[in-house]
Design a protein around this motif. Sequence first.
Motif, PDB file in Angstrom:
ATOM      1  N   HIS A 310      21.263   1.109 -42.092  1.00 54.39           N
ATOM      2  CA  HIS A 310      20.364   0.471 -41.140  1.00 54.39           C
ATOM      3  C   HIS A 310      20.933  -0.845 -40.636  1.00 54.39           C
ATOM      4  CE1 HIS A 310      17.384   3.446 -42.235  1.00 54.39           C
ATOM      5  NE2 HIS A 310      17.586   3.159 -43.509  1.00 54.39           N
ATOM      6  N   SER A 311      22.236  -1.113 -40.863  1.00 53.57           N
ATOM      7  CA  SER A 311      22.837  -2.346 -40.363  1.00 53.57           C
ATOM      8  C   SER A 311      22.723  -2.369 -38.841  1.00 53.57           C
ATOM      9  CB  SER A 311      24.311  -2.424 -40.782  1.00 53.57           C
ATOM     10  OG  SER A 311      24.428  -2.474 -42.184  1.00 53.57           O
ATOM     11  N   ARG A 312      22.118  -3.425 -38.315  1.00 58.91           N
ATOM     12  CA  ARG A 312      21.903  -3.500 -36.873  1.00 58.91           C
ATOM     13  C   ARG A 312      21.766  -4.961 -36.492  1.00 58.91           C
ATOM     14  NH1 ARG A 312      19.609  -0.335 -32.657  1.00 58.91           N
ATOM     15  NH2 ARG A 312      18.510  -1.608 -31.133  1.00 58.91           N
ATOM     16  N   HIS A 350      26.126  -1.683 -34.909  1.00 54.10           N
ATOM     17  CA  HIS A 350      25.901  -1.345 -36.311  1.00 54.10           C
ATOM     18  C   HIS A 350      26.669  -2.328 -37.199  1.00 54.10           C
ATOM     19  CE1 HIS A 350      23.306   2.031 -36.392  1.00 54.10           C
ATOM     20  NE2 HIS A 350      24.062   2.774 -35.612  1.00 54.10           N
ATOM     21  N   VAL A 351      26.254  -3.578 -37.170  1.00 50.68           N
ATOM     22  CA  VAL A 351      26.903  -4.655 -37.925  1.00 50.68           C
ATOM     23  C   VAL A 351      25.791  -5.586 -38.392  1.00 50.68           C
ATOM     24  CG1 VAL A 351      28.555  -6.564 -37.809  1.00 50.68           C
ATOM     25  CG2 VAL A 351      29.012  -4.470 -36.554  1.00 50.68           C
ATOM     26  N   GLU A 352      25.969  -6.163 -39.563  1.00 53.02           N
ATOM     27  CA  GLU A 352      25.018  -7.171 -40.014  1.00 53.02           C
ATOM     28  C   GLU A 352      25.121  -8.410 -39.124  1.00 53.02           C
ATOM     29  OE1 GLU A 352      22.690  -7.327 -42.291  1.00 53.02           O
ATOM     30  OE2 GLU A 352      22.950  -5.267 -43.026  1.00 53.02           O
ATOM     31  N   GLY A 383      31.458   3.556 -24.027  1.00 58.00           N
ATOM     32  CA  GLY A 383      31.274   4.800 -24.770  1.00 58.00           C
ATOM     33  C   GLY A 383      30.363   4.571 -25.961  1.00 58.00           C
ATOM     34  N   GLU A 384      30.851   4.888 -27.152  1.00 57.68           N
ATOM     35  CA  GLU A 384      30.060   4.713 -28.371  1.00 57.68           C
ATOM     36  C   GLU A 384      30.256   3.330 -28.993  1.00 57.68           C
ATOM     37  OE1 GLU A 384      31.054   7.854 -30.989  1.00 57.68           O
ATOM     38  OE2 GLU A 384      30.181   9.438 -29.730  1.00 57.68           O
ATOM     39  N   PHE A 385      30.897   2.441 -28.260  1.00 56.68           N
ATOM     40  CA  PHE A 385      31.160   1.095 -28.776  1.00 56.68           C
ATOM     41  C   PHE A 385      30.561   0.052 -27.841  1.00 56.68           C
ATOM     42  CE2 PHE A 385      34.375   3.732 -30.676  1.00 56.68           C
ATOM     43  CZ  PHE A 385      34.545   3.220 -31.949  1.00 56.68           C
ATOM     44  N   VAL A 386      30.397  -1.155 -28.397  1.00 53.63           N
ATOM     45  CA  VAL A 386      30.113  -2.342 -27.595  1.00 53.63           C
ATOM     46  C   VAL A 386      31.387  -3.174 -27.581  1.00 53.63           C
ATOM     47  CG1 VAL A 386      28.757  -4.454 -27.394  1.00 53.63           C
ATOM     48  CG2 VAL A 386      27.656  -2.331 -28.139  1.00 53.63           C
ATOM     49  N   ALA A 457      24.794   0.583 -31.639  1.00 56.30           N
ATOM     50  CA  ALA A 457      23.600   1.063 -32.331  1.00 56.30           C
ATOM     51  C   ALA A 457      22.585   1.506 -31.279  1.00 56.30           C
ATOM     52  CB  ALA A 457      22.999  -0.016 -33.215  1.00 56.30           C
ATOM     53  N   GLY A 458      22.326   2.824 -31.202  1.00 58.42           N
ATOM     54  CA  GLY A 458      21.358   3.343 -30.240  1.00 58.42           C
ATOM     55  C   GLY A 458      21.965   3.559 -28.865  1.00 58.42           C
TER      56      GLY A 458
END
Length: 458
Positions: A310-312, A350-352, A383-386, A457-458
């Motif tokens: 759940h790191s977000r 998806h990072v703290e 894509g799937e990254f920021v 994330a999302g």
Amino acid sequence: MASTPASPRTRTTGSLSRRMILIAAAWISVLLAGGGFALDRVLVGAVTANFDDQLEYVLRSLITTAEVDRGGDVTFSRLAADQRFLEPNSGLYWQVSGKGHEDFPSRSLWDRHLAFAGRQVIRDVRYFDSGQFPDEKLRVVARDVTLPGSATIWRFQVAETRVELDAQIAVLRRTLVRSFLLLALGLVVLAALQTFYGLWPLRRVREEIAAMRAGTSSRVARPMPNEVAPLVEELNALIAHNERQAEEAREHAGNLAHALKTPLTVIMNAATARADDLSDTVCREATTMRRQVDHHLARARAVGRRGSAHSRAEVWPSLEAVERAVGRLYRHVRLDVTGPRADRGDLAVHVERQDLDEMLGNLIENAAKYGGGSVFVTVGRAGEFVEFLVEDDGPGIPDADRTRIFDRGARLDSGKPGTGLGLAIVRDVAEIYEGSVRLEESEDLGGLMVRLRLPAAG
């Protein structure tokens, strides 16, 4: 010798096998009860209909052989052949009744009479049960007819005791109950065997886990059914993840011990020799040790938090916080942050949050420290990254040094304060979160551009 504390018992919600067997037993009972009731109705109806057919056959025989004599009474050209009609209280009776005439009963009725069964004319054959005799329940079939030569409506009735019929129904029901109980027992046993066999792979998983705890195995290697295989795959993946984390922890501890060993040796040698520059040596080597401790602590924190699914962290709040902090430290630097405004509310990684702040803080602070006064930060989805692009208008970094600059303690400009761990920490933390960082040349500002990519994330 201290005893090993017992493992706490896992809270349970009851036996899964018992639950499945009870559900199967309840469903089997409901189905068999409904089916048994329906079958009982059908078979009892069939037996009763067969009994009624025999009575109706006798009734029709009486009607077809009935005549009216000169006195207006009913006579028969041929009496029913069943001997029981001649035996008193034999259980089989007939009677002919007509208004204004005396009842004409069979001899088996002796001094009793069948009730007239109502005033309404019975045009068709009617079947009914009668309890008019206290010691004998009767099944009666009746019909009203008008005989040739007579204006009287005659009621013909044939009755037989229900003893034989009830005995047949009782035998039938006993057979049904025994058969259905045996069937229910067989189905419940089958459900129990099915449950035991179906849940057997879970027992095999338990055995495999016990073997891993005992040290005789490292993975669940037995083939499993399709329904259990995903669980086993996730379990093996979790074990591999934990092993990887443990290995990384051992590696970090070894690296930190190795990194601290040399400065400590230098300090001890200087102290043993009572060197004149002991204080300078202690300060220099202590700074080196602090650098190494900071670096490994940052990696350890990231590795420890990486296991959380759940790191977000929201991107823009982190960017704005870093922008304010760097702006207060470097008031002479013009800092611009831009990105699609439509994504500002939904852009997350998806990072703290603490690790995201540390990575962005290192990159933006380096750009402000080593640049010429302008820092440009661009953020957006890729894509799937920021993707974060941090550009400055400084001298940049030659291609030959772009790999070396990621080494711990590497600094190209030693004239400015710092530990030389900023980019190394960013690279290590980004890789822990399955991201990446790369150094390029800024086309707009002419200095260095750092491209940081983190999973969205999302």
